[in-house]
Design an enzyme around this catalytic site. Structure first.
Site, mmCIF file in Angstrom:
data_model
loop_
_atom_site.group_PDB
_atom_site.id
_atom_site.type_symbol
_atom_site.label_atom_id
_atom_site.label_comp_id
_atom_site.label_asym_id
_atom_site.label_seq_id
_atom_site.Cartn_x
_atom_site.Cartn_y
_atom_site.Cartn_z
ATOM 1 C CB THR A 8 -0.931 0.027 1.228
ATOM 2 O OG1 THR A 8 -1.668 1.265 1.222
ATOM 3 C CG2 THR A 8 -0.176 -0.078 2.547
ATOM 4 C CG ASP A 70 -9.698 -1.482 -3.103
ATOM 5 O OD1 ASP A 70 -8.854 -0.571 -3.182
ATOM 6 O OD2 ASP A 70 -10.840 -1.372 -3.578
ATOM 7 C CB SER A 71 -10.309 -0.535 2.712
ATOM 8 O OG SER A 71 -9.298 0.435 2.595
ATOM 9 C CG PHE A 153 -6.751 6.953 7.376
ATOM 10 C CD1 PHE A 153 -6.621 5.862 8.224
ATOM 11 C CD2 PHE A 153 -7.101 6.701 6.050
ATOM 12 C CE1 PHE A 153 -6.822 4.563 7.778
ATOM 13 C CE2 PHE A 153 -7.305 5.397 5.582
ATOM 14 C CZ PHE A 153 -7.169 4.339 6.455
ATOM 15 N N GLY A 154 -8.967 9.367 6.595
ATOM 16 C CA GLY A 154 -10.065 9.176 5.655
ATOM 17 C C GLY A 154 -11.403 9.656 6.202
ATOM 18 C CE1 TYR A 155 -15.343 9.930 2.323
ATOM 19 C CE2 TYR A 155 -13.841 8.065 2.038
ATOM 20 C CZ TYR A 155 -14.561 9.123 1.516
ATOM 21 O OH TYR A 155 -14.481 9.393 0.163
ATOM 22 C CG ASP A 156 -11.241 6.688 10.634
ATOM 23 O OD1 ASP A 156 -12.029 5.835 10.184
ATOM 24 O OD2 ASP A 156 -10.039 6.448 10.860
ATOM 25 C CG HIS A 181 -12.782 -1.401 7.600
ATOM 26 N ND1 HIS A 181 -12.515 -0.516 8.618
ATOM 27 C CD2 HIS A 181 -12.213 -0.859 6.490
ATOM 28 C CE1 HIS A 181 -11.838 0.513 8.144
ATOM 29 N NE2 HIS A 181 -11.644 0.328 6.852
ATOM 30 N NE ARG A 182 -6.897 -1.052 6.685
ATOM 31 C CZ ARG A 182 -7.573 0.104 6.695
ATOM 32 N NH1 ARG A 182 -7.679 0.821 7.791
ATOM 33 N NH2 ARG A 182 -8.122 0.549 5.590
#
Ligand code: ITT
Length: 203
Positions: A8, A70-71, A153-156, A181-182
């Protein structure tokens, strides 16, 4: 210890995987340590297709056992958007904050009871010359009306966890690594990783 390529370019994912894989007999190698700068095109229609595509591209470049993932986020009221487009939802060069704002704008007229969402993670593992394994994880939540919190990070910051009364960006990294999810996908991959390590050591 066995080298495992963590395929990644996302530094946040690398940090999370280093914790999630702790205790397993692997030394995590990153793409940058391997001198790999190319970026997989991510042309698939599903998380699974993209995870497999990444693993198939990066494993031969490194010749190492490779973990790709992929997430992304699926929002029920948006028919599963942003889905595989999660990283590119607000355009190629957008920031996390831009993506969050774009999502909240799209959802401004959607009432609380219709804001259910889930994070999904698909891990693809390739051992050179030794097939492919895929593991899925998910985490359910609700999209908040405003961002809150600065962790993760991201949409957290807009992923609200009703059982905690907090967003994913307000819970500790330790908690995220138990419920995400991870974390769920890694939990399923663990036995396979342990078995492969034992086989590798005995060979
Ligand atoms: P790589 O392809 O190099 O792994 P990427 O960031 O492009 O890095 P993805 O294509 O899998 O990764 O996109 C995942 C996007 O989904 C990510 O950029 C976030 O916007 C979102 N996402 C995934 N996991 C997340 C998490 O734990 N918390 C918040 N947002 C997440």
């Amino acid at each position: 210890m066995i080298d495992l390529l963590l395929a990644t370019h996302n530094e946040h994912k690398i940090t999370e995987y280093r914790s999630l894989l702790a205790g397993l007999p692997y030394r995590v190698a990153s793409l940058s340590e391997q001198g790999i700068t190319m970026k997989a095109p991510e042309s698939g229609a599903t998380f699974e297709e993209n995870a497999i595509e990444k693993a198939r591209i990066y494993a031969p470049l490194s010749r190492l056992p490779t973990l790709a993932e992929d997430s992304g986020l699926e929002v029920e009221a948006l028919g599963g958007e942003p889905g595989v487009l999660s990283a590119r939802y607000a355009g190629e060069n957008a920031s996390d904050a831009d993506r969050v704002r774009f999502l909240l704008d799209r959802m401004k007229d959607i009432p609380l009871e219709k804001r259910r969402a889930r994070f999904r993670c698909v891990i693809a593992l390739i051992w050179p010359g030794n097939g492919l394994e895929v593991f899925n994880g998910e985490c359910r939540g609700v999209i908040a009306f405003e961002p809150r919190g600065s962790l993760g990070f991201g949409y957290d910051p807009v992923f609200f966890l009703p059982e905690f009364g907090k967003t994913m960006a307000e819970v500790s990294a330790e908690t995220k690594n138990q419920i995400s999810h991870r974390a769920s996908a890694v939990r399923k991959a663990r036995q396979f990783l342990e078995r492969r390590a034992t086989e590798g050591i005995l060979r």
